[in-house]
Scaffold this motif. Sequence first.
Motif, short mmCIF file in Angstrom:
data_model
loop_
_atom_site.label_atom_id
_atom_site.label_comp_id
_atom_site.label_asym_id
_atom_site.label_seq_id
_atom_site.Cartn_x
_atom_site.Cartn_y
_atom_site.Cartn_z
N GLU A 1 -7.40 4.94 -3.25
CA GLU A 1 -6.64 4.09 -2.33
C GLU A 1 -7.60 3.23 -1.51
OE1 GLU A 1 -2.66 4.48 0.43
OE2 GLU A 1 -4.14 6.10 0.51
N TYR A 2 -7.32 1.94 -1.46
CA TYR A 2 -8.13 0.92 -0.78
C TYR A 2 -9.46 0.64 -1.49
CZ TYR A 2 -4.67 2.05 2.75
OH TYR A 2 -3.49 2.31 3.40
N GLY A 3 -9.65 1.21 -2.68
CA GLY A 3 -10.77 0.84 -3.52
C GLY A 3 -12.03 1.65 -3.30
N TYR B 275 -8.38 -3.79 -5.07
CA TYR B 275 -8.29 -4.37 -3.73
C TYR B 275 -9.29 -5.51 -3.55
CZ TYR B 275 -5.54 -0.17 -2.90
OH TYR B 275 -4.59 0.82 -2.98
N ASP C 63 0.83 -1.22 0.00
CA ASP C 63 0.00 0.00 0.00
C ASP C 63 0.86 1.26 0.00
OD1 ASP C 63 -2.41 -1.49 0.08
OD2 ASP C 63 -2.20 -1.72 2.26
N ARG D 99 -16.33 -6.26 -5.93
CA ARG D 99 -14.99 -6.83 -5.73
C ARG D 99 -15.04 -8.36 -5.80
NH1 ARG D 99 -11.84 -2.88 -1.44
NH2 ARG D 99 -13.25 -1.12 -1.65
#
Length: 334
Positions: free
Chosen positions: A227-229, A192, A29, A236
């Motif tokens: 960031e982090y989806g 992610y 990350d 997902r």
Amino acid sequence: MKKQQWLATIAIFLTMGVILLGAYTRLTDAGLGCPDWPGCYGFLKVPHQEHHIEAAQQAFPERPLEPHKAWNEMIHRYFAGSLGLLIAAIFFSALFRRQSPKMLPGILLALVVFQAALGMWTVTLNLLPLVVMGHLLGGFSLLCLLAVHWLTLHPQHQVQEPELRSLKPLAALAVMVLVGQIALGGWTAANYAALACIDLPVCEAGWIDRLNVSEAFDLHLGHDDYEYGVMSAEARQTVHVFHRLGAVITVLVLSVFLVKLWRRATSTTMKRLTAAAASLLVVQFSLGVLNVVLHLPLANAVAHNFIAANLLMLLVLIYVQIHRSNALLSKETL
């Protein structure tokens, strides 16, 4: 010619290193470990002096400095920058030398410049999944084209096997299927979704009812930060399921191709390429299963990315060998 051979060899190994570092950066990350580009918080290296850290925090208050992530990102950039300079050297070495192939070095230079742009957009667009996936595919493409360039500079390793002529369409299909599966893997990682399913062989009970294909493959443009989806859990999970199904299709197609190739190949070079590709296919599938069973351990996930790049490189080399065998044979029959 020796100089160009050495440059190509070094570039291949450096590209492998950049691919490894890129995967490590993404999986830790650290893709936004430095929120600006090409520097880091306005510096050429990660700020470590107290007044530099204070200036960095004032310049980017929304993104506090995390030194370990920043160093992951900057080391990747240093290696990628070195690779860019090396490919520029390959281009100019070919440009000023007579009887040297110039088209492929020119393509390599254009591609590495585009890769640099993708690296910049990865940061400036805050990990937009489309850009992240494109950056991954660009790195793999660089490795494959450098391998083809290396083969061009080493004619002693080129083979001519008329028996493989009929396998060219299947070889092309194998390459395309693998590229599609790698793109799915890149999309899975960029969104992610690697741990969206933790059961085998497919997903948790009721997964079919939760599929959301339209959201899973939407580009999701317009968000401030990826960031982090930004996908829902259902989307997902859908991406993850498609990647798993793609893995099964890829194994089947590549297995059929490699078995046929092994039976028809006569040269030692082609036999070795086939055996190496088959071995990597088995390892890659095993690493994918372990990613699920062990919940994405870092070393395993990095290896999964790296093996995929090398498997694609071998398949491209095999295709090029078959294509050149056909071209040489056609010339001889004219």
